[in-house]
Design a protein around this motif. Structure first.
Motif, PDB file in Angstrom:
ATOM      1  N   UNK A   1       0.650  -1.161  -0.106  1.00 40.86           N
ATOM      2  CA  UNK A   1       0.213   0.047  -0.105  1.00 40.86           C
ATOM      3  C   UNK A   1       0.822   1.324   0.214  1.00 40.86           C
ATOM      4  N   UNK A   2       1.821   1.329   0.642  1.00 37.65           N
ATOM      5  CA  UNK A   2       3.031   2.264   0.833  1.00 37.65           C
ATOM      6  C   UNK A   2       3.426   2.560  -0.650  1.00 37.65           C
ATOM      7  N   UNK A   3       3.681   1.693  -1.492  1.00 39.89           N
ATOM      8  CA  UNK A   3       4.191   1.785  -2.942  1.00 39.89           C
ATOM      9  C   UNK A   3       2.937   2.509  -3.839  1.00 39.89           C
ATOM     10  N   UNK A   4       1.581   2.097  -3.552  1.00 39.84           N
ATOM     11  CA  UNK A   4       0.451   2.367  -4.283  1.00 39.84           C
ATOM     12  C   UNK A   4       0.139   4.101  -3.626  1.00 39.84           C
ATOM     13  N   UNK A   5       0.358   4.247  -2.511  1.00 43.96           N
ATOM     14  CA  UNK A   5      -0.139   5.801  -2.038  1.00 43.96           C
ATOM     15  C   UNK A   5       1.438   6.188  -1.411  1.00 43.96           C
ATOM     16  N   UNK A   6       2.252   6.743  -2.206  1.00 39.50           N
ATOM     17  CA  UNK A   6       3.540   7.291  -1.434  1.00 39.50           C
ATOM     18  C   UNK A   6       2.879   8.691  -0.879  1.00 39.50           C
ATOM     19  N   UNK A   7       3.851   9.102   0.136  1.00 37.15           N
ATOM     20  CA  UNK A   7       3.413  10.426   0.930  1.00 37.15           C
ATOM     21  C   UNK A   7       3.079  11.414  -0.368  1.00 37.15           C
ATOM     22  N   UNK A   8       2.004  12.265  -0.257  1.00 35.56           N
ATOM     23  CA  UNK A   8       1.596  13.409  -0.987  1.00 35.56           C
ATOM     24  C   UNK A   8       0.971  13.099  -2.229  1.00 35.56           C
ATOM     25  N   UNK A   9       0.532  11.682  -2.420  1.00 34.82           N
ATOM     26  CA  UNK A   9      -0.463  11.345  -3.374  1.00 34.82           C
ATOM     27  C   UNK A   9      -1.866  12.022  -3.191  1.00 34.82           C
ATOM     28  N   UNK A  10      -2.312  12.544  -4.323  1.00 34.79           N
ATOM     29  CA  UNK A  10      -3.663  12.939  -4.216  1.00 34.79           C
ATOM     30  C   UNK A  10      -4.663  11.917  -4.411  1.00 34.79           C
ATOM     31  N   UNK A  11      -5.686  11.820  -3.406  1.00 40.81           N
ATOM     32  CA  UNK A  11      -6.500  10.596  -3.550  1.00 40.81           C
ATOM     33  C   UNK A  11      -7.933  11.510  -3.468  1.00 40.81           C
ATOM     34  N   UNK A  12      -9.023  10.569  -3.876  1.00 38.13           N
ATOM     35  CA  UNK A  12     -10.460  11.064  -3.768  1.00 38.13           C
ATOM     36  C   UNK A  12     -11.102   9.919  -2.960  1.00 38.13           C
ATOM     37  N   UNK A  13     -12.017  10.366  -2.012  1.00 41.14           N
ATOM     38  CA  UNK A  13     -12.616   9.707  -1.059  1.00 41.14           C
ATOM     39  C   UNK A  13     -14.044   9.339  -1.308  1.00 41.14           C
ATOM     40  N   UNK A  14     -14.537   8.398  -1.586  1.00 40.44           N
ATOM     41  CA  UNK A  14     -16.171   8.232  -1.417  1.00 40.44           C
ATOM     42  C   UNK A  14     -16.579   7.383  -0.240  1.00 40.44           C
ATOM     43  N   UNK A  15     -17.829   7.194  -0.066  1.00 40.14           N
ATOM     44  CA  UNK A  15     -18.182   6.998   1.221  1.00 40.14           C
ATOM     45  C   UNK A  15     -19.467   6.094   1.206  1.00 40.14           C
ATOM     46  N   UNK A  16     -19.746   5.144   2.161  1.00 40.36           N
ATOM     47  CA  UNK A  16     -21.076   4.300   2.056  1.00 40.36           C
ATOM     48  C   UNK A  16     -21.902   5.030   2.834  1.00 40.36           C
TER      49      UNK A  16
END
Length: 273
Positions: free
Chosen positions: A94-109
């Motif tokens: 997961x660290x390789x997928x999401x290195x520090x500074x990665x911009x992500x989008x969050x969706x919710x249930x």
């Protein structure tokens, strides 16, 4: 007396006026204390990865811990079989997928805070669904509050793929993985079938039967770590292979084989019993 009372009242009034004039103006709320609107499409920046299903993010200047929705990662505190398997490997992935500074989008249930107390979200990098990616590579299992969970289906499908391909915690070659343990019992039963040592044979049959019975009982709780794995098609097929290998030497929950139960059924009933 009237003069004195007037003087005292005047003094109180002056103090009150003085207190009002010296009071500091109410501070404006800082950006970091502003309320976050948890709606689909919320943007965040990754600060760190804690485990294979927990990340720290920055949302509008506020640090929040986010747990990947419908994903259960292995931890050293998980006492279920294979629940502590491949902890460093899963976190590193997961660290390789999401290195520090990665911009992500969050969706919710429906409920953005799960039973764990964490903010739970479906995490995306562009169109890449991170929750499913972790499970697809065999580094986590899936769970749900109900099978109607909005994001459960793609994560569950990713888990089935991982099991079919034998990746990570679904691999027969990983010693801490459940499929590896099932395969060991299959091999031991085959060895027992060729052994001349009756005690050793019975011991192997009973151990394999207990193992099989324990796993089958967990299928009733598919939202648990071990239940989630046992309900996978590839694992169910492997358990069928174990049951077939045992054949007539399978011991049921009462610790009896089919032959023993048949013998008991054929015993004549004694008079007066």
């Amino acid at each position: 007396m009237k003069i004195t009372r007037t003087f005292v009242l005047s003094g109180v009034a002056l103090l009150a006026l003085s207190g009002c004039s010296s009071a500091a103006p109410e501070a404006e709320p800082s950006p970091s204390s502003s309320k976050i609107s948890y709606t689909d499409g919320l943007h965040a920046k990754v600060l760190s990865v804690e485990t294979a299903n927990t990340i720290s993010v920055d949302i509008d200047g506020q640090t929040k811990e986010v747990r990947l929705l419908n994903v259960v990662a292995p931890t050293e505190h998980n006492n279920e079989f294979s629940g502590s398997c491949l902890i460093p490997e899963s976190t590193d992935f997961l660290r390789q997928k999401l290195p520090e500074g990665t911009e992500v989008t969050l969706d919710f249930d429906n409920s953005r805070v799960g039973s764990s107390g964490y903010l739970e979200a479906a995490v995306y990098v562009g169109d890449d669904f991170i929750n499913a990616d972790v499970v697809r590579e065999g580094f986590a299992t899936t769970t749900f509050l109900s099978q109607r969970d909005e994001h459960y289906a793609p994560v569950s499908e990713a888990q089935q793929e991982a099991a079919r391909e034998g990746r990570g915690i679904y691999s027969k070659d990983v010693e801490c993985a459940l499929p590896h343990a099932i395969q060991l019992h299959i091999d031991r039963v085959h060895q027992a079938n060729e052994s001349d040592d009756e005690d050793a044979r019975i011991s192997s049959y009973k151990a394999a039967s207990r193992f099989y019975n324990t796993l089958m009982s967990t299928a009733k709780s598919p939202n648990t770590w071990i239940g989630s794995i046992v309900t996978l098609d590839a694992v169910k097929d492997q358990l069928k292979e174990l049951k077939n290998a045992l054949g007539k030497n399978y011991y049921d929950l009462q610790g009896k084989t089919e032959q023993e139960k048949q013998s008991e059924a054929n015993e004549p009933v004694r008079p007066g019993s």
